[in-house]
Scaffold this active site. Structure first.
Site, mmCIF file in Angstrom:
data_model
loop_
_atom_site.group_PDB
_atom_site.id
_atom_site.type_symbol
_atom_site.label_atom_id
_atom_site.label_comp_id
_atom_site.label_asym_id
_atom_site.label_seq_id
_atom_site.Cartn_x
_atom_site.Cartn_y
_atom_site.Cartn_z
ATOM 1 N N THR A 1 0.525 -1.000 0.187
ATOM 2 C CA THR A 1 -0.156 -0.001 -0.147
ATOM 3 C C THR A 1 1.114 1.216 -0.041
ATOM 4 O O THR A 1 1.112 1.540 -1.339
ATOM 5 C CB THR A 1 -1.014 -0.479 0.775
ATOM 6 O OG1 THR A 1 -0.282 -0.334 2.588
ATOM 7 C CG2 THR A 1 -2.158 -0.713 1.472
ATOM 8 N N THR B 1 -0.510 -2.712 10.796
ATOM 9 C CA THR B 1 -1.222 -2.817 10.007
ATOM 10 C C THR B 1 -0.940 -3.770 8.526
ATOM 11 O O THR B 1 -0.418 -2.892 7.723
ATOM 12 C CB THR B 1 -1.950 -1.905 9.379
ATOM 13 O OG1 THR B 1 -2.700 -2.013 7.854
ATOM 14 C CG2 THR B 1 -0.578 -0.448 8.621
ATOM 15 N N GLU C 1 6.399 4.809 7.545
ATOM 16 C CA GLU C 1 5.498 6.049 6.698
ATOM 17 C C GLU C 1 6.580 7.365 6.868
ATOM 18 O O GLU C 1 6.330 7.882 8.039
ATOM 19 C CB GLU C 1 4.377 6.346 6.651
ATOM 20 C CG GLU C 1 3.149 5.181 5.980
ATOM 21 C CD GLU C 1 1.982 5.497 6.048
ATOM 22 O OE1 GLU C 1 1.462 4.819 5.284
ATOM 23 O OE2 GLU C 1 1.484 5.743 7.364
ATOM 24 N N ASN D 1 -0.287 10.807 5.743
ATOM 25 C CA ASN D 1 -1.694 10.087 6.326
ATOM 26 C C ASN D 1 -2.648 11.407 6.404
ATOM 27 O O ASN D 1 -4.093 10.677 6.140
ATOM 28 C CB ASN D 1 -1.069 9.660 7.731
ATOM 29 C CG ASN D 1 -0.910 8.670 7.747
ATOM 30 O OD1 ASN D 1 -1.548 7.317 7.946
ATOM 31 N ND2 ASN D 1 0.393 8.095 8.055
#
Length: 412
Positions: A162, A199, A285, A407
């Site tokens: 992702t 996740t 991230e 995000n």
């Protein structure tokens, strides 16, 4: 004695992947769920493989988890895992369950195997229905791609990503009963990463001969000191899954904890999981650095793990490391609220090779040298509690401006 402390020959296979163990193939394909990137992957085993899994502890669990639990519960065997990215199929109610069962059914038909030999996994945006027609079309085409060995594993790895910036793979070998045993793995995860589980999706393969019950026990044993020791942002997702499949084609004597080389199997599995876990932490991230915390001298391993996870999960520690600030006060603070047994007057702290605290008291150190060290990509923090023999590690990353940027616009 902790199996980590025992000396085993566990050899990395640099070019290896999840298709290196005997019996496994894989593929990745673009279905159109994502605009450009591959978004559907499959792992296939030529024989029913002993299988085990662990899942997120989030009480909100996505539809694919329920289907995978159902599949493994029936015989403890799998032959295929079908994975889509771009859509988590979470919080999608009855239709979500039906779509996940459809993915299982279509995969079973195309590979001509029983439905309960298929596990299903999804990752991506929560709360949107699958574009199931596109996924079904992809499933119908994907079997032929498993015959292509050249880049099959890389295409699978890409198909499950992702916000990840890199493919994450691992492969190791050891010897059991004179047979070469291979472990392969692939994972995804970059944000919403926090124990217990994150996740993240991880898929492990091995050609070891082991029954499902013992494979599950082995996975349970290693998961707490690997995937449950990483954190990026403190969020635990709805889809987190680790699946391991064992083809048995190495033809070693069936493994149980009574086998004289059981510990060797555990260490090889743990090494594979740890490698993938560290790659997830490094690819957090917006991250620029991998942080590893090692804690020794705790009353027990559990306490050591608590301290390590507390430090690596501290936003203040993570921010300081991003800013190359050797602020050991944030480290001792996170140690204190970890919930572990500590004595503030016996704690030593070092950042890399630079000691900043001795017996709970600050000691002089070169700020310039510490800043130079914290500017590197791999940061080590060492804590010695001086209370016992407990040891533990945890991994995370720095907290950067880019984490907020990524995000803030995840759905767009």
């Amino acid at each position: 004695m902790d199996t980590e402390m025992k000396s085993f020959s566990i050899t990395p296979v640099e070019a290896g992947s999840l298709v290196t163990p005997k019996g496994f193939s894989a593929a990745g394909i673009h279905t159109g769920v994502k605009r450009y990137r591959l978004d559907l992957g499959v792992i296939y085993c030529e024989v029913p493989a002993s299988s085990a899994a662990v899942y997120t502890l989030n009480k909100v669990q996505a539809a694919p988890i329920k289907i995978t639990k159902d599949s493994i519960a029936q015989e403890g065997k799998l032959q295929a895992v079908i994975v889509n990215s771009g859509n988590a199929n979470a919080c999608t109610g009855k239709r979500g369950i039906e779509d996940a069962y459809t993915m299982r059914k279509e995969t079973a038909e195309i590979f001509e195997i029983p439905e309960h030999y298929v596990a299903v996994s999804s990752t991506g945006v929560i709360g949107e229905f699958l574009q199931i027609d596109k996924i079904i079309n992809g499933i119908k085409k994907i079997k032929a791609l498993t015959q292509v060995k050249f880049d099959a594993a890389e295409r699978f790895n890409e198909a499950i990503l992702t916000t990840d910036t890199i493919n994450k793979r691992a492969c190791f070998q050891t010897t059991i009963d004179g047979k070469t045993i291979t472990f392969g793995g692939a994972a995804k995860g970059s944000g919403m990463i926090h124990p217990n589980m994150a996740t993240m999706l991880a898929f492990l393969t091995t050609d070891a001969n082991i029954e499902p019950e013992w494979l599950q026990k082995a996975l349970n044993q290693v998961i707490d000191v690997t995937f449950n020791r990483i954190t990026v942002d403190g969020d635990t997702s709805t889809n987190d899954t680790v699946v391991v499949m064992a083809s048995g084609l190495a033809n070693n004597v069936t493994l149980t904890d009574a086998h004289p080389e059981w510990d060797r199997f555990i260490v090889a599995l743990k090494t594979t999981c740890e490698q993938l876990a560290k790659k997830i932490a490094r690819d957090g991230e917006g991250a620029t650095k991998l942080i590893e915390v090692q804690v020794k001298g705790a009353l027990n391993d559990e306490d050591a793990g608590k301290v390590a996870k507390s430090i690596v999960g501290s936003d203040l520690v993570k921010s300081a490391i991003y800013g190359t600030d050797a602020n050991w006060g944030r480290i001792i603070c996170a140690t204190g609220y970890s919930g572990a047994n500590i004595n503030p007057d016996t704690i030593d702290i070092s950042i890399g090779g630079i000691q900043t605290l001795k017996d709970g008291m600050p000691i002089p150190f070169s700020e310039e040298e510490a800043t130079q060290y914290l500017a590197t990509e791999n940061i080590m923090i060492y804590v010695d509690l001086h209370l016992g023999d407990g040891f533990g590690k945890a991994w995370g990353c720095d907290l950067t401006y880019d984490y907020v940027r990524i995000n803030a616009g995840y759905r767009t």
